[in-house]
Design a protein around this motif. Structure first.
Motif, PDB file in Angstrom:
ATOM      1  N   LEU A 123       0.828  -1.202   0.000  1.00  0.00           N
ATOM      2  CA  LEU A 123       0.000   0.000   0.000  1.00  0.00           C
ATOM      3  C   LEU A 123       0.864   1.254   0.000  1.00  0.00           C
ATOM      4  N   ARG A 124       1.934   1.252   0.778  1.00  0.00           N
ATOM      5  CA  ARG A 124       2.833   2.410   0.815  1.00  0.00           C
ATOM      6  C   ARG A 124       3.442   2.666  -0.565  1.00  0.00           C
ATOM      7  N   ALA A 125       3.721   1.605  -1.315  1.00  0.00           N
ATOM      8  CA  ALA A 125       4.232   1.798  -2.675  1.00  0.00           C
ATOM      9  C   ALA A 125       3.208   2.570  -3.504  1.00  0.00           C
ATOM     10  N   GLY A 126       1.937   2.214  -3.371  1.00  0.00           N
ATOM     11  CA  GLY A 126       0.894   2.943  -4.080  1.00  0.00           C
ATOM     12  C   GLY A 126       0.815   4.386  -3.637  1.00  0.00           C
ATOM     13  N   ILE A 127       0.886   4.621  -2.344  1.00  0.00           N
ATOM     14  CA  ILE A 127       0.852   5.991  -1.813  1.00  0.00           C
ATOM     15  C   ILE A 127       2.037   6.794  -2.337  1.00  0.00           C
ATOM     16  N   ASP A 128       3.212   6.186  -2.289  1.00  0.00           N
ATOM     17  CA  ASP A 128       4.413   6.889  -2.758  1.00  0.00           C
ATOM     18  C   ASP A 128       4.363   7.156  -4.264  1.00  0.00           C
ATOM     19  N   LEU A 129       3.840   6.213  -5.054  1.00  0.00           N
ATOM     20  CA  LEU A 129       3.723   6.436  -6.493  1.00  0.00           C
ATOM     21  C   LEU A 129       2.730   7.555  -6.806  1.00  0.00           C
ATOM     22  N   GLU A 130       1.600   7.554  -6.106  1.00  0.00           N
ATOM     23  CA  GLU A 130       0.623   8.629  -6.332  1.00  0.00           C
ATOM     24  C   GLU A 130       1.215   9.976  -5.923  1.00  0.00           C
ATOM     25  N   THR A 131       1.961   9.997  -4.835  1.00  0.00           N
ATOM     26  CA  THR A 131       2.614  11.225  -4.386  1.00  0.00           C
ATOM     27  C   THR A 131       3.618  11.699  -5.438  1.00  0.00           C
ATOM     28  N   PHE A 132       4.389  10.765  -5.981  1.00  0.00           N
ATOM     29  CA  PHE A 132       5.319  11.108  -7.059  1.00  0.00           C
ATOM     30  C   PHE A 132       4.578  11.754  -8.220  1.00  0.00           C
ATOM     31  N   TRP A 133       3.490  11.113  -8.705  1.00  0.00           N
ATOM     32  CA  TRP A 133       2.767  11.640  -9.861  1.00  0.00           C
ATOM     33  C   TRP A 133       2.173  13.012  -9.569  1.00  0.00           C
ATOM     34  N   ILE A 134       1.671  13.215  -8.373  1.00  0.00           N
ATOM     35  CA  ILE A 134       1.113  14.521  -8.018  1.00  0.00           C
ATOM     36  C   ILE A 134       2.204  15.588  -8.086  1.00  0.00           C
ATOM     37  N   HIS A 135       3.374  15.281  -7.540  1.00  0.00           N
ATOM     38  CA  HIS A 135       4.486  16.251  -7.595  1.00  0.00           C
ATOM     39  C   HIS A 135       4.929  16.485  -9.039  1.00  0.00           C
ATOM     40  N   TRP A 136       5.060  15.415  -9.809  1.00  0.00           N
ATOM     41  CA  TRP A 136       5.526  15.551 -11.187  1.00  0.00           C
ATOM     42  C   TRP A 136       4.513  16.331 -12.020  1.00  0.00           C
TER      43      TRP A 136
END
Length: 183
Positions: A153-166
């Motif tokens: 789940l944290r991987a999903g959270i971190d990936l979504e956070t990455f995309w939001i920043h990008w």
């Protein structure tokens, strides 16, 4: 080859029918490994033929009843073998990134609006993941299984956070681009 392993994982967590597996894929496994109803049923047939799973005996006549499946020792051994095997990361393929590259040569019409749409989708997905995290992983839930599931789940959270920043950065770049270009 990962779909059969995703199914074995789900069945080891809880014996299920094909319909139940489809629903579980939609609600959890599908966040990182998606499959259609037809793909799941096709794989169940293959896994049963290979001796990795079996249909659970039914107390009622089988006609019209949904079949439930469980993992056999050979299926558990296959999943353990696959889990322990080394695998290289796969190259990332993303249509949005390819479209951004294409925009550099054909122009950016429509791209900015789609970046905004993607940003909204990623924000909603992040909110959903954070809600799941709050609901399913409260403090003190630290069994090995819980910790590993939380890592996924944290991987999903971190990936979504990455995309939001990008995406936020990409939109800032778009704001600084000169007017419409003819490339």
């Amino acid at each position: 080859m990962s779909l059969p392993h995703a199914i074995l994982t789900a069945l080891l967590e809880r014996p299920s029918s094909g319909l139940e597996l489809t629903r579980r894929f939609d609600k959890s496994i599908g966040y990182f490994w998606s499959a259609t109803h037809q793909q799941i049923y096709r794989e169940l047939g293959k896994l049963e033929t290979e001796g990795f799973i079996r249909t659970l005996p039914s107390e009622q006549p089988a006609r019209g009843q949904k079949k439930s499946y469980e993992v056999l020792p050979a299926g558990r051994a296959e999943l353990a073998r696959w889990t322990a095997a080394s695998q290289d990361p796969r190259p990332h393929r993303d249509t949005l990134l390819l479209r951004m590259r294409a925009a550099a040569v054909v122009g950016t019409e429509g791209v900015e609006n789609d970046l905004r749409r993607h940003l909204d989708l990623h924000r909603r997905q992040l909110a959903e993941y954070e809600e799941i995290e709050q609901r399913d992983f409260p403090p003190g839930r630290d069994s090995s299984q819980d910790r590993l599931r939380h890592l996924v789940l944290r991987a999903g959270i971190d990936l979504e956070t990455f995309w939001i920043h990008w995406l936020t950065h990409a939109l800032e770049e778009f704001a600084e681009l000169p007017g419409p270009e003819t490339v």
